[in-house]
Design an enzyme around this catalytic site. Structure first.
Site, PDB file in Angstrom:
ATOM      1  N   HIS A  65       2.103   4.748  -2.581  1.00 27.71           N
ATOM      2  CA  HIS A  65       2.839   3.908  -3.532  1.00 27.71           C
ATOM      3  C   HIS A  65       1.921   3.494  -4.692  1.00 27.71           C
ATOM      4  O   HIS A  65       2.332   3.476  -5.845  1.00 27.71           O
ATOM      5  CB  HIS A  65       3.336   2.623  -2.851  1.00 27.71           C
ATOM      6  N   LYS A  95      17.678  -2.285   7.401  1.00 31.48           N
ATOM      7  CA  LYS A  95      16.620  -1.347   7.788  1.00 31.48           C
ATOM      8  C   LYS A  95      15.648  -1.959   8.801  1.00 31.48           C
ATOM      9  O   LYS A  95      14.688  -1.304   9.199  1.00 31.48           O
ATOM     10  CB  LYS A  95      15.835  -0.889   6.550  1.00 31.48           C
ATOM     11  N   ARG A 146       7.356  13.483  -2.744  1.00 35.61           N
ATOM     12  CA  ARG A 146       6.203  13.989  -2.012  1.00 35.61           C
ATOM     13  C   ARG A 146       6.338  15.460  -1.690  1.00 35.61           C
ATOM     14  O   ARG A 146       5.413  16.226  -1.807  1.00 35.61           O
ATOM     15  CB  ARG A 146       6.024  13.217  -0.703  1.00 35.61           C
ATOM     16  N   SER A 148       5.437   4.900   4.921  1.00 35.46           N
ATOM     17  CA  SER A 148       5.240   3.619   5.599  1.00 35.46           C
ATOM     18  C   SER A 148       5.524   3.727   7.090  1.00 35.46           C
ATOM     19  O   SER A 148       4.842   3.098   7.912  1.00 35.46           O
ATOM     20  CB  SER A 148       6.148   2.550   4.977  1.00 35.46           C
TER      21      SER A 148
HETATM   22  P1  ADP Z   1      12.723   3.633   0.269  1.00 34.72           P
HETATM   23  O1  ADP Z   1      13.086   2.961   1.559  1.00 34.72           O
HETATM   24  O2  ADP Z   1      13.559   3.246  -0.895  1.00 34.72           O
HETATM   25  O3  ADP Z   1      12.506   5.119   0.346  1.00 34.72           O
HETATM   26  P2  ADP Z   1       9.864   3.411   0.237  1.00 34.72           P
HETATM   27  O4  ADP Z   1       9.084   2.154   0.197  1.00 34.72           O
HETATM   28  O5  ADP Z   1       9.741   4.246   1.456  1.00 34.72           O
HETATM   29  O6  ADP Z   1      11.332   2.980  -0.063  1.00 34.72           O
HETATM   30  O7  ADP Z   1       9.514   4.299  -0.999  1.00 34.72           O
HETATM   31  C1  ADP Z   1       9.665   3.842  -2.308  1.00 34.72           C
HETATM   32  C2  ADP Z   1       9.367   4.992  -3.263  1.00 34.72           C
HETATM   33  O8  ADP Z   1       8.010   5.373  -3.116  1.00 34.72           O
HETATM   34  C3  ADP Z   1      10.179   6.256  -3.002  1.00 34.72           C
HETATM   35  O9  ADP Z   1      10.454   6.868  -4.227  1.00 34.72           O
HETATM   36  C4  ADP Z   1       9.256   7.108  -2.195  1.00 34.72           C
HETATM   37  O10 ADP Z   1       9.529   8.482  -2.387  1.00 34.72           O
HETATM   38  C5  ADP Z   1       7.930   6.729  -2.822  1.00 34.72           C
HETATM   39  N1  ADP Z   1       6.816   6.974  -1.905  1.00 34.72           N
HETATM   40  C6  ADP Z   1       6.663   6.530  -0.647  1.00 34.72           C
HETATM   41  N2  ADP Z   1       5.520   6.982  -0.101  1.00 34.72           N
HETATM   42  C7  ADP Z   1       4.938   7.745  -1.059  1.00 34.72           C
HETATM   43  C8  ADP Z   1       3.758   8.529  -1.109  1.00 34.72           C
HETATM   44  N3  ADP Z   1       2.944   8.659  -0.067  1.00 34.72           N
HETATM   45  N4  ADP Z   1       3.493   9.176  -2.245  1.00 34.72           N
HETATM   46  C9  ADP Z   1       4.338   9.081  -3.291  1.00 34.72           C
HETATM   47  N5  ADP Z   1       5.470   8.399  -3.303  1.00 34.72           N
HETATM   48  C10 ADP Z   1       5.775   7.727  -2.209  1.00 34.72           C
END
Ligand code: ADP
Length: 165
Positions: A20, A44, A96, A134
């Protein structure tokens, strides 16, 4: 160089990872302001409360270049509505791998139907983070694995205390 455009970066951030942060660092090079919008998402069943997640994000961005261009807020409801309230015309999402694409495309097209005023912008993280999310970090931490390479120190400590290790 930023172009005066405001963006939101929506997500659960349960918890924030180095992936992130990588996306955020890229985003603030392009946008003049980025709101990290943390979804409350009780459905969630997040591990961390929205306040804990926001606190960890704020701590994690302390040292980053141009971090003053980032604001962390909580949100409920429609992403496009959140964008409108923030005065944002872009939604940032991280891509990703191909596996992210289908869902992200659906969401981007739906959001475009809901609002013509906001455009989804996809960013690819450094390949080191392409397998990171996450959920997997929480799983590793729950079994006592070392997650220090994947999350900021504040998150590592919070995971340790959640899992009492
Ligand atoms: P959501 O539940 O909306 O997917 P996340 O917190 O999992 O929320 O992810 C928020 C954003 O960050 C999404 O666009 C996700 O693709 C991106 N994201 C999560 N992990 C990574 C990572 N390792 N590298 C790049 N982008 C990421």
């Amino acid at each position: 160089m930023s172009n005066g455009t405001v963006a939101i970066y929506p997500g659960s951030f349960d918890p924030i990872t180095n992936g992130h942060i990588d996306i955020l660092e890229r985003a603030i090079r392009i946008f003049s302001k980025v709101f990290v919008t943390v979804a409350r998402n009780p459905a969630k069943r997040p591990l961390f409360t929205v306040e804990e997640r926001m606190h960890m994000i704020r701590e994690s961005i302390q040292g980053i270049r141009n971090g003053d261009k980032i604001e962390v807020i909580a949100f409920d409801g429609l992403i496009v509505e959140c964008a409108r309230e923030c005065g944002a015309t872009a939604i940032i999402r991280g891509l990703r791998a191909v596996s992210d694409f289908e869902y992200e495309l659906q969401m981007a097209l739906m959001n475009r139907r809901l609002s013509q005023d906001v455009t989804t912008v996809f960013m690819m993280p450094h390949e080191n983070y392409s397998y990171l999310n996450s959920t997997i970090v929480k799983e590793v931490a729950s079994f006592g694995g070392d997650v220090s390479a994947f999350v900021p120190p504040v998150v590592e400590a919070a995971l340790k205390s959640k899992f009492h290790r």
